[in-house]
Every structure is written in C-alpha cells, then in structure tokens.
Design an enzyme around this catalytic site. Sequence first.
Site, short mmCIF file in Angstrom:
data_model
loop_
_atom_site.label_atom_id
_atom_site.label_comp_id
_atom_site.label_asym_id
_atom_site.label_seq_id
_atom_site.Cartn_x
_atom_site.Cartn_y
_atom_site.Cartn_z
CD GLU A 368 5.49 2.00 -4.76
OE1 GLU A 368 5.28 0.93 -4.51
OE2 GLU A 368 4.86 2.85 -4.22
N GLY A 369 7.78 0.11 -9.84
CA GLY A 369 8.13 -1.25 -10.29
C GLY A 369 7.13 -2.33 -10.09
#
Length: 401
Positions: A368-369
């Site tokens: 997702e980061g």
Amino acid sequence: MRGAVPVGHGECRAGARRAGGVGASAILGRRPRVRGVPLSTDPAPFAGTLLGDTIAAIRPRDAGAERAARERLDRMTKPVGSLGVLEDVAAQLAGIAGRCPAPLPEPATVAVFAGDHGVHAQGVTPWPQEVTAQMVANFVAGGAVVNAFAAGLGARVLVVDVGVATPLDPMPSLLDRKVRPGTADLSAGPAMTVDEARQALEVGIEVATTLAADSGCLVTGDMGIANTTASAALVCAFTGATPATATGRGTGIDDPTLARKIEVVSRAVARVPARPTTPEAALAVLAELGGLEHAGLAGFVLGAAAARVPVLLDGAIAGSAALVAAALCPTVLDYALAGHTSVEPGHAVALQSLGLRALLGLDLRLGEGTGALLALPLVASAARALRDVATFDSAGVTEKS
C-alpha cells in the site's frame, strides 16, 4: 475517455494500436535464450514513444550539488559522519534537486497502483480476487492503513486503477487508467502483451509527471491480490535468484500453498532468459511475468527520475518494479530511496541487486505504501538537518583539534 490511457503522445498510442498486441514470447523468442547471455544494446530504446522520451530525459544527479552537500555536512556542528545513512540521504536529495541545501521532500504524494492477476486461478493465495476492488474503495474512503499513515504526515493518497478486473465506479482520488481488466495467468503464458506493458508503464510515467509538479516526494503504493507471485517471478528473472529463494508467503499462506506458489513461479520463470540486458528484453520480461501495477510502478519511478523528484520505494512489489525500471534505465536509481525491507524474501534480493539500503526494517508485509510512508520522516529529517543545522564557523563552535 474512461478506461483509456491518458491523452497525449498520440503517435505512441497510434503505433500501439497498429501493433495489434505483440506477445512477449514473440520478442523473447528472437533473443538468445541461454540464461545470462549478454544481448545487444540499443542506444535509443523505444524511439517515438513516451517511454523512450522519458528514458532519454533521465540524467544523473548533480555531482556539484552533492559535493557541496557533503562538504556542508562535514562542517556542521556534529562529528563528521555522525548522522550515518542520513548524510547519504541528504547528499542524494541535494544531487536530485541540483542545489544545496535541497528543498524539503514535501508535500509527499502516494500513488497506489492497483491491478488484478490471472495467476490467482492457480490457488497461490486464499484471498478472493474481488478484494482488490474492495480495497480500492477502502483507500478512496480513507479507511486503509496507508490513509492513516499519510494523514499523520500530511501526505496525499491517490489510487490508480491500471488493471483491476472488477469495473469501478468513478470516485474521488481514483484515476481510471485501466489498460486491461487484470493480467492473464503468468504460469501458462505471457501475463500481457508487450504493447500493454508499455501502455501501463506510460500510465505510471504520466501520473508521476503530473504529481511531480506540486509534490516534493513521490511514494510508491500497490494493491493487487496475488501480486507477490508476479513480484517473485520478476525478482527471479531480473536477479537470477531461485524461486525458492525469492518466493514468500505474501498475505500469510500455509506451507502447501507456498509450495504451489513456488512451483507456479518456477514454471513462469523457466520461459524467460535471466537478467535481461537490453531495455527491449526487460520490457518483454515485464510483459511475460509482471502485473499491470508492477508496470505502472516502474513507469512511476521512471517519471519521477525524469522530473528530478525523489521517489520513495515501499516493499516487495515496489522492489520488483524498481528492478524493471533500472533495467530500462539504470540512472533511475539516482532518484530512488528504499523505505524499508519487507519480510517477503524477494524484496531483500531486489534491494541487494539494486544497491539500495533500506531505511527501516520493521518486518512489514502490507504494501500500500505503508513502509515507505513510515520512512518519510527520516528523509525529511535528513533534508532539514542539511538546511537548518549551523556550521562550526556560523555557530562559533570550536572544532576538535
């Protein structure tokens, strides 16, 4: 037009349509298939396309600005080298910006590239494929971990649908750039055509180019059920690692599923030569084994480098995408920072091959980061230190004898 590649570089897309969906296997079939055999080098790859123009625009970091940063770091009111890796980060940021001190890496924007994978049909994960689309909706609604981390840092989250299988309704903070609704099964044949891989790369380039105009740092994010299978295959192809070494448990699979996943990766990797040594061969391997979000992320890294903006890499998916970007243009690594080391084993392999040192090691495996965002304050601190800390001369502090 909804679902189309963004407007611009019409000749590129017109040529893509004329190509009629060239298969990766066709390109790989024209090249030596002995693993590790050097291939010819094209000095101007993908001429006349956005991908080619972007590669041509990437320049090394500014050596003078980086040297000035090193000199200033040594004169600051602290022992020489005492900030360790952060001094390397500060100098790198100066080289990227072309000035010392470098601007702060803010605001930051996370681009979450989302896509589905045909290899899901091989039972490599217990999660149903529709979770990809459901998590996209969760990102847009602000309910995911990446949203929570980004909010605490004042970062923006943008989701890019580059290949989600489920049709998505228009939503705020969602870009519809779908190249195709998910890849084909990489264990049985090419995941996508070479033309589709290039289109997805160019989606990432255009997203990075747009965001770079008002972002001090770009952050990679990803979403795609079964995408660690594609990542492991890419790591094997670009580094020569074995499937058993590069393949991990992803979302937490059991032993029988892991064994099946390794076998799937082995079958896929056997079709391609290891360590492609030309940009054309790298693109063909991406098409054969990668995901649409991997292609989008690789383009995102290339676009950030062309715009001279630092790009902070997240975990295993970003690491495998960075391998692709570096094979297309090695200079891209001048602009990349590794946020963390994932517990996915292929990520450490990728980082070692890329020569990148991760800033954090927290045993994360979410994607997702999230890991990159957790490292963002370290990057910002390095820039602040270079800008704000006094030198011995300016502070009137006596240096050691």
